[in-house]
Design an enzyme around this catalytic site. Structure first.
Site, PDB file in Angstrom:
ATOM      1  N   GLY C 147      19.064 -57.266  50.267  1.00 33.14           N
ATOM      2  CA  GLY C 147      17.676 -57.393  50.698  1.00 33.14           C
ATOM      3  C   GLY C 147      16.725 -56.619  49.804  1.00 33.14           C
ATOM      4  O   GLY C 147      17.124 -56.044  48.784  1.00 33.14           O
ATOM      5  N   CYS C 148      15.454 -56.612  50.209  1.00 36.02           N
ATOM      6  CA  CYS C 148      14.393 -56.121  49.331  1.00 36.02           C
ATOM      7  C   CYS C 148      14.379 -54.609  49.157  1.00 36.02           C
ATOM      8  O   CYS C 148      14.399 -54.096  48.041  1.00 36.02           O
ATOM      9  CB  CYS C 148      13.042 -56.615  49.830  1.00 36.02           C
ATOM     10  SG  CYS C 148      12.734 -56.300  51.571  1.00 36.02           S
ATOM     11  N   TYR C 149      14.321 -53.862  50.277  1.00 35.37           N
ATOM     12  CA  TYR C 149      14.297 -52.402  50.151  1.00 35.37           C
ATOM     13  C   TYR C 149      15.526 -51.914  49.400  1.00 35.37           C
ATOM     14  O   TYR C 149      15.474 -50.981  48.604  1.00 35.37           O
ATOM     15  CB  TYR C 149      14.314 -51.752  51.538  1.00 35.37           C
ATOM     16  CG  TYR C 149      12.991 -51.706  52.247  1.00 35.37           C
ATOM     17  CD1 TYR C 149      11.866 -51.142  51.656  1.00 35.37           C
ATOM     18  CD2 TYR C 149      12.871 -52.175  53.551  1.00 35.37           C
ATOM     19  CE1 TYR C 149      10.659 -51.061  52.340  1.00 35.37           C
ATOM     20  CE2 TYR C 149      11.673 -52.108  54.235  1.00 35.37           C
ATOM     21  CZ  TYR C 149      10.562 -51.550  53.634  1.00 35.37           C
ATOM     22  OH  TYR C 149       9.369 -51.469  54.316  1.00 35.37           O
ATOM     23  N   VAL C 150      16.656 -52.555  49.706  1.00 37.73           N
ATOM     24  CA  VAL C 150      17.926 -52.126  49.139  1.00 37.73           C
ATOM     25  C   VAL C 150      17.946 -52.340  47.628  1.00 37.73           C
ATOM     26  O   VAL C 150      18.346 -51.458  46.863  1.00 37.73           O
ATOM     27  CB  VAL C 150      19.060 -52.913  49.816  1.00 37.73           C
ATOM     28  CG1 VAL C 150      20.388 -52.562  49.191  1.00 37.73           C
ATOM     29  CG2 VAL C 150      19.059 -52.637  51.308  1.00 37.73           C
ATOM     30  N   ALA C 152      15.419 -52.584  45.552  1.00 38.19           N
ATOM     31  CA  ALA C 152      14.496 -51.656  44.896  1.00 38.19           C
ATOM     32  C   ALA C 152      15.075 -50.241  44.874  1.00 38.19           C
ATOM     33  O   ALA C 152      14.990 -49.539  43.854  1.00 38.19           O
ATOM     34  CB  ALA C 152      13.153 -51.662  45.622  1.00 38.19           C
TER      35      ALA C 152
END
Lengths: 344, 344, 344, 344
Positions: C147-150, C152
């Site tokens: 996913g996104c937070y991960v 980044a």
């Protein structure tokens, strides 16, 4: 101290009334009702009121018993039911729905596709636009408070209509609104931040927006003639603000400066309407009860173009409602309404 | 009626003071100065004040002669020059620059890379955070009014620092600010709507933001020990609002509820600080003088995380400045500051 | 031409896959499913595809039969059910849910509070972050797409973790996300434009966000040691973009330039990761598959601060999924992924 | 591979061309010039191109020598100077300024208050709206590429003008634009994020916007009669997007469905114009080269209202310029232009 009740206090209109009344020296909200939040502190509905000790009551008439004035932020149907008993109990009523905005119940039925259920009351209701109906408002007990597009449009066109400058049938109003105009409950994917942000669109194109009839009613009364206009609302990615760009063909050539003088003279005593030398900017009115108006003449096509800006929840709703209340209770009209727009 | 002067009134701080004073029952702005708009009506600088008849004066001391209190919204250098003569003339001075925020002039010089030019005055200046320095403010003549990140950060960490809950050297403050924090004149392409909108970034990463020293100063005084923290500011596409997310390692395990009690007790008499059961939202404070605080404990890592929200121009600047003025003039602290945040 | 199927194509992940595939020269979407819009042209779900003649199918396996690769944009439970049959039928599967992101099913259960229902499959799934698992991805049939937070966060910290620069237990990740990260269906009043606009807040504070475990898993594998970190997500008023500001104490003093060299060397062959000399700006990545990284050292506190920016729907979701597909099918990794971020 | 040169590549038009060309399979940017950034990598001007190895050249003719086609993103004056030599050197020229948009130099002079300095060249320039001038564009060497308001307005009104549906003198165009339409260099306080955000206004009211003449020119040619229209542009807080709401009185009553058929037939072979059953939404076109059109008839007033939406930098500028290039070089018109709008 005027005892104020608010029915339907957890919507944007109700929240805005609570915000304004926090600074009103002569009135105090003693009861506020909400179906959704009954029994909860107001801070649950509006985090901005986390410091308030007001509790939301059940959404019925008993909650606002004993109030000197009740603001109705309910549906049209609920408003038509509640207004009568409240008036009988001695309260003044300021209704934010469309229920009491039309002089003719038939006209209401035409635009709202629904029979009017309180014709007798409607006969004594006053249209709550102080700039046009100040004297009647002073002695009114029941006010139909105009909405946002309507307020911006009528204020933009009233001086021209009164002065007979325009071919009224040529009038086109192009409205631009912030998203809060759609209300708090009408919650569809269109208004999801991710989809609404960075987007603009027109809606109800083709003369079907219900505010059209209301604008025509007031301008007809000023001009003394029948006509029909086109009104097209748009939504853009901002929270508050209405900009009405109004077009009309001049009956005879007329310089912008001349028209501006007519406008300045028309509004010279108005505390909340400013006729600008330039053009209005919605943000200059956000959080305030002001209406800014600018205008130009397109000499190539002989059209007058008037642009007006208001905060849809201020002069377009709650601010105007309190302006009406001030008049009804004999207070100076600007009491509690001197807030300056938030800038930036 | 307190006679108020504002120097540098065409910036965001000045405009915000004018907005707040429009609703202050005990004070009136009698003079406002601006280099850019000298001689112009205030409506030229702020369209939101189109209805005002105030005229901006030349930006010098004579313009504010005779005022009971002068708010300085000027550069550090100008503030250091003007404060002395104003005080001598009998005015109280509330300075919005960084000039009088440091107890030690050396500390000022370290963070601002510039010698302090008014050391004697600085010795009598009081740090204008009422929640920590209320009594000294009451008798002060010169106030160094704290900025936005600093106010949010100190209010978030003060109770924990006072109670000795944290390993102070573990503190990291992650600040998020709206764009108005950059001021009206610092106008570069970064803040162009087209480039700033739909974007977020960190700046002054690596301990170089000048607010760091100010936060350390106040927390050291509360905790009674030396330490160093990391502060990283971010900018996001909104106009107003500061959110400070503050991390610190707990000296010993402590439940969130326990910490919350310490916070509620610390702020129980404060009119403008609310310790929430949930987490704060910047928009709940926009346009108000409130600070909302929420917290949690990360039990996996034994960290306390405190989040605070303010309006950077309200409690983070002009609202706080007026709160200080109220205290200095013996008025109830909340006079003219009861505005509720704009919602939505 | 690779035949592509998309399950759950009317969400933001599905829409983004459709957008990217419109420019992919070696793959074509032949089937796209949606519960809500089954039988409708794709233009009903996404007005941006009004010109497309693709029709959405029923949301079941038969719709994507015969596809070479299927992207699952469904719930965890649905993904666990569908992956097996699809693989058996010979398709490669790239799953956008959390179902196949954890090496240990227990770890999944701990963070997602739900038993893992496809443990055997999970054993053969590969974590789809090409920068760390490129070779395994090339021969994989089942991908758990991060996913996104991960994405980044891991990209921001991987070089430091690998090089052993940090006291891992000191790591704090402060994430900032645009609103599209909340998905299209999770539609509550919080994300109403009027309430979300001009606001910022933290959520899931205190170590409860499920992405925490995933970040720890990958950094542990790189560093070869156990540790726990704190992750705090924030939401701000923008549609796309994730900014991860990552803090960690340096084991020993180290100049920013030295660390930057380690980062540049780590990513020197990566087409989609740029280590900047300055700091990243989310908008520079919006619409692209790029990740921008910048860093600084806070010498006062001896902390390394790394900031990374991605488009949450690009490198944080659909772009990365296609990058994985390219690898799985032996295509040049950048095929169809060369879109430049929209500016402004 | 077509060798492309871009003059003035650091503005929004130039950046957008670079973005589009990154996905064009038959053309490659070999030279890009910029006064401000000469000698710098393109990543300095656009962080979104941090991964590119293109260097910006000095802003003169020698930089683009040898290009097959040159896009001019310069001022009118510069374009008039440069176009001749470039054509002589054998390049095709697509000019983004207003220099070559008017058939009559006098008309240019009237709207731009400046003599036309390249009358001979102007005589051979073709107006680059492929939907109206496709065949001439195919053999043109010099294109005057239309701007954003103009493209949206002409596409909205062309079928009605051609079919003779409207009283042309009744036409009013109400344009709404995102802020990027103001360009990158025209950088005044009005466009500061803090002041532009949450605001809307009209500008150049009264027929003074220079695009008016261009719209009239093209509609006159279609309708075969002289007329004058009113055009009022508005700016709203979004980055990209133009919405043109066009009003005109129907010569005789005509149902919306009938008009829609005329429109669908007019545009049936067009790859980039979609006539919708509903109404267009600007965001559905952002990042794409599409134009969406919707319409309604106001039966009460017998007005046709046509609304069109484009990305001002896509179909309103760079996308259209590349569409022209494709035609000029005999490529399929949609080559490199199949990007789908970013959603959300």
């Amino acid at each position: 101290m005027i005892k104020v009740g608010i029915v339907g206090a957890s919507g944007y209109g109700g929240g805005e009334l609570l915000r304004w009344f926090a600074n009103h020296p002569e009135a105090k909200v003693v009861a506020a009702t909400s179906k959704t939040y009954a029994g909860e502190p107001i801070g649950k509905a509006f985090g901005s009121l986390a410091h308030s000790d007001l509790t939301l009551s059940d959404d019925d008439l008993s909650s606002v018993a004993g109030c000197d004035v009740v603001f109705l932020g309910a549906s049209d149907d609920a408003a038509m039911c509640m207004a009568g008993p409240l008036l009988k109990a001695g309260a003044k009523v300021i209704d934010l729905s469309a229920s009491f905005r039309f002089r003719e119940c038939d006209e209401y039925a035409r635009w709202y596709k629904s029979e009017h259920k309180a014709a007798t009351l409607n006969a004594e209701a006053i249209y709550g636009l102080p700039e046009l109906h100040r004297e009647e408002i002073k002695s009114a007990n029941l006010i139909g408070n105009p909405g946002c597009y309507v307020t911006a449009s009528i204020l933009a066109l009233a001086p021209a209509a009164k002065a007979g400058l325009l071919d009224l049938n040529s009038i086109i109003i192009n409205g631009i609104s912030g998203v809060s105009g759609a209300g708090r409950s009408k919650f569809c994917l269109d208004y999801h931040f991710s989809e609404m942000n960075e987007s603009a669109w027109a809606y109800k194109v083709g003369g079907t927006h219900r505010h059209t009839g209301e604008i025509e009613q007031e301008l007809k009364a000023l001009a003394g003639e029948e006509f029909k206009l086109t009104f097209t609302p748009h939504i853009v990615p901002m929270t508050r603000g209405v900009l009405a760009t109004c077009y009309g063909s001049l009956k005879s050539a007329c310089a912008a400066e001349e028209v501006k003088e007519i406008y300045k003279s028309f509004y010279k005593a108005e505390p909340f309407v400013q006729v600008l030398d330039g053009l209005p900017i919605t943000k200059h009115t956000v959080g305030s009860n002001h209406c800014h108006i600018g205008l130009a003449v397109d000499e190539r096509t002989n059209r007058l173009i008037v642009v007006s800006a208001i905060d849809n929840l201020g002069k377009g709703m709650a601010g105007q409602a309190i302006q009406n209340m001030n008049l009804m209770f004999g207070l100076p009209e600007t009491t509690g309404l001197q807030a300056v727009a938030l800038w930036p």
